[in-house]
Design an enzyme around this catalytic site. Structure first.
Site, PDB file in Angstrom:
ATOM      1  N   ASP A  64      45.833  37.278  -7.664  1.00  0.00           N
ATOM      2  CA  ASP A  64      44.464  37.679  -7.954  1.00  0.00           C
ATOM      3  C   ASP A  64      43.501  36.825  -7.149  1.00  0.00           C
ATOM      4  OD1 ASP A  64      44.182  35.247  -9.250  1.00  0.00           O
ATOM      5  OD2 ASP A  64      44.097  36.082 -11.270  1.00  0.00           O
TER       6      ASP A  64
ATOM      7  N   ASP B 119      40.957  42.352 -10.712  1.00  0.00           N
ATOM      8  CA  ASP B 119      41.192  41.724  -9.413  1.00  0.00           C
ATOM      9  C   ASP B 119      42.659  41.317  -9.272  1.00  0.00           C
ATOM     10  OD1 ASP B 119      40.811  39.661 -11.391  1.00  0.00           O
ATOM     11  OD2 ASP B 119      40.620  38.203  -9.760  1.00  0.00           O
TER      12      ASP B 119
END
Length: 618
Positions: free
Chosen positions: A359, A402
């Site tokens: 991420d 994300d």
């Protein structure tokens, strides 16, 4: 004038009356079309080479659509051309020379049907015969038409079954082209599809010995590469036929590339959706249409079947992509990734693979500082980097806000570690609206089957390693080990939320540049300034640190803070006491201890701890 038997080898000239007097009464009285011919023999007299018209009745003229005077200069061969059956000349010899009467049936190109006929000698006259039509065989004509209709119906039925059956889309199109091969009798028959103006698939059938051209168009933009061909008009049945040599003069298209491929004739049938947009294209090179099929029925029906097939297929692909692709980045979403990665592991359960979870570090701050447009561009850039770096030997997708997952196929930790580390250290930056933005990522990875025997357990192991990477400072990659704590996510959440909000001091992060935009404040500072909540605090301060300082002291205090800390990041810690006014109007003294740091996202910042200050009276 009659010839004696001993003079049969001599062909004499007969008058019209002599010919008509000596033909069969039946032929003359029947009112049918007939003509009288005089044979032209070979030198040895054993073969009829041709026959000259000597007389035709009116019905014969009506049948041929010619006046009687026309036939005075014609022979049988000059009138019918070179496509005559040798059988006819044999029968002419038997009638004119051997004095036999023959009845038979043949295909008549003039009336485009099969005809019954009789050939008989002119009585007692050597070298003359009568050719008479009994009738046009309408039954045979109907049979031929029925055969053509049945052949066409069978073809279209087979194609319809294939296009609507359970076979894969590409298999159905391949079978359709194979069915059409005898219709076109082409060197190369092809069909390509267009998706978002791009030729994304092509199926073809080639004659034995003919080289495939399949790779020439796939991947190219239709409007850029085929736009000239869209100017060629189609006929009422939806297709066109062109000679390559006429392309330049008729349509302004250069034939150079086609001639390089030795293409002389082209067939084209664009297939359009309801809006008139071309979605597919059927073509043939160096072809000859087979008239054993009813072409006027084949092509409109074929166009309907294929267009319907492609519209349905495009709809299915669209719905599949809608549910399996991430609309922002274009790569797999969570459903698409899990489905495809699980399918790969199921079908390759004997091969090692490596699962990666990664991420963006501090992604929330990217959105908060630069806005969601930059946040979206950040996600798109990371997705592009993943797609380009890990290429086709990996399955990858955006599985959360994300968060991204990658499954490296048929590889081990030892083999893939250098690749993972290289990606972890890769520059993750992009330009947007003329400004450069950069970000960092953290990665955790684990190996199948040692660290997880299912996709779910493999991702869980990689996820634990990811949060180990977070606790170790972010912007790095960590391999999963058995000692990894599966509760790292909750521990990290505890560290950020619970500690920050329960420390007996206010935490304030703001920009060094005046008036000091506030980027973070914990719950304690809300209480310190007697506000209801974070939103109320930001409204009270207008989101700026300067507004927390008593107005009369503001300029002096801000100057003192800047002088104490200076402009050398991490070198000094400043300590100052200033007056402040709470939302309820209470004047308090606040102790502020701050350090100046530089953030890759926010630039120069002050990290500060604030608490109410009480002077020691002792």
């Amino acid at each position: 004038m009659q010839l004696e038997t001993e003079n049969l080898q001599e062909i004499v000239d007969l008058s019209e009356e002599e010919m008509l007097e000596n033909i069969s009464t039946f032929v003359d009285a029947s009112g049918l079309a007939f003509g009288v011919f005089r044979v032209i023999l070979s030198d040895d007299g054993k073969e009829v080479l041709d026959s000259k018209y000597k007389y035709v009745n009116q019905k014969y003229c009506d049948w041929a659509h010619k006046p009687k005077e026309f036939f005075a200069t014609q022979t049988f061969r000059s009138f019918f051309g070179e496509n005559l059956s040798k059988k006819w000349f044999t029968q002419a010899y038997e009638a004119a020379i051997l004095q036999k009467t023959i009845s038979d049936k043949l295909y008549d190109p003039v009336c485009n049907s099969y005809c019954n006929y009789i050939i008989s000698p002119v009585k007692k006259f050597f070298g003359y015969f009568v050719y008479a039509f009994f009738d046009v065989d309408s039954q045979a004509k109907e049979i031929i038409a029925l055969e053509k209709k049945n052949k066409t119906a069978t073809l279209l039925l087979n194609i319809s079954k294939a296009l609507s059956g359970p076979a894969s889309h590409e298999s159905a199109i391949q079978y359709t082209l194979e069915c059409l091969a005898p219709v076109f009798m082409a060197e190369r028959l092809f069909l390509y599809e267009i998706h978002e103006n791009k030729i994304d698939s092509e199926v073809e059938v080639c004659k034995i010995g003919v080289e495939s051209n399949k790779g020439l168009l796939v991947g190219k933009h239709h409007d850029q590469n085929i736009h000239e061909w869209n100017s060629i008009p189609t006929n009422k049945y939806g297709y066109f036929e062109i000679d390559v040599d006429s392309l330049k003069d008729k349509f302004g298209i250069s034939p150079y590339d086609l001639k390089k491929l030795d293409i002389k004739t082209c067939f084209g049938m664009p297939l359009k959706d309801n809006s008139g947009k071309v979605i597919a294209y059927l073509g043939a090179d160096n072809y000859q249409l087979n008239d054993e099929y009813d072409l006027n029925d084949v092509f409109p029906t074929l166009s309907y079947y294929l267009t319907s097939k492609f519209i349905i297929h495009h709809s299915i692909v669209y719905l599949h992509n809608l549910s399996h692709l991430d609309s922002l980045t274009g790569i797999y979403n969570r459903i698409g990734y899990l489905e495809n990665a699980a399918h790969y592991m199921k079908t390759h359960d004997d091969e090692p693979s490596v699962g990666i979870v990664l991420d963006i570090d501090d992604f929330k701050f990217v959105n908060d500082l630069y806005g969601h447009n930059v946040g979206d561009k950040t996600l798109q850039q990371l997705a592009n980097n993943i797609a380009k770096f890990f290429n086709k030997k990996a399955c990858y997708g955006r599985t959360g806000g994300d968060e991204f997952c990658v499954l490296l196929q048929n590889t081990t930790i030892e083999e893939s570690r250098p690749l993972i580390e290289q990606f972890s250290n890769m520059d993750q930056s992009f330009f947007y609206n003329g400004k450069r933005y950069s970000f960092t990522i953290s990665m955790g990875y684990a190996q199948y089957p040692e660290d997880g025997k299912t996709l779910q357990s493999l991702n869980s192991a990689a996820d634990s390693a990811l949060y180990d990477a977070k606790l170790k400072g972010k912007n790095n990659c960590v391999r999963y080990t058995k000692n990894s704590n599966d509760n790292l996510r909750s521990r990290l959440g505890f560290a950020f939320k619970d500690i920050a909000n329960n420390l007996p001091t206010a935490i304030l992060i703001y920009s060094c540049q005046r008036p000091g935009k506030i980027l973070y404040a914990n719950d304690y500072i809300i209480s310190l300034f007697e506000c209801d909540d974070l939103e109320d605090f930001l409204k009270f301060s207008s989101g700026e640190m300067a507004n927390l300082i008593y107005e009369e002291d503001r300029e002096f205090i801000l100057s003192q803070i800047e002088q104490q800390v200076g402009y050398d990041p991490m070198s000094k810690v400043g300590r100052i006491v200033f007056r402040a006014m709470t939302k309820k109007g209470k004047i308090i003294r606040v102790l502020k201890i701050g350090r100046r740091v530089t953030s890759p996202y926010y630039g120069d910042l002050f990290y500060s701890a604030l608490s109410e200050y009480y002077e020691d009276t002792h």
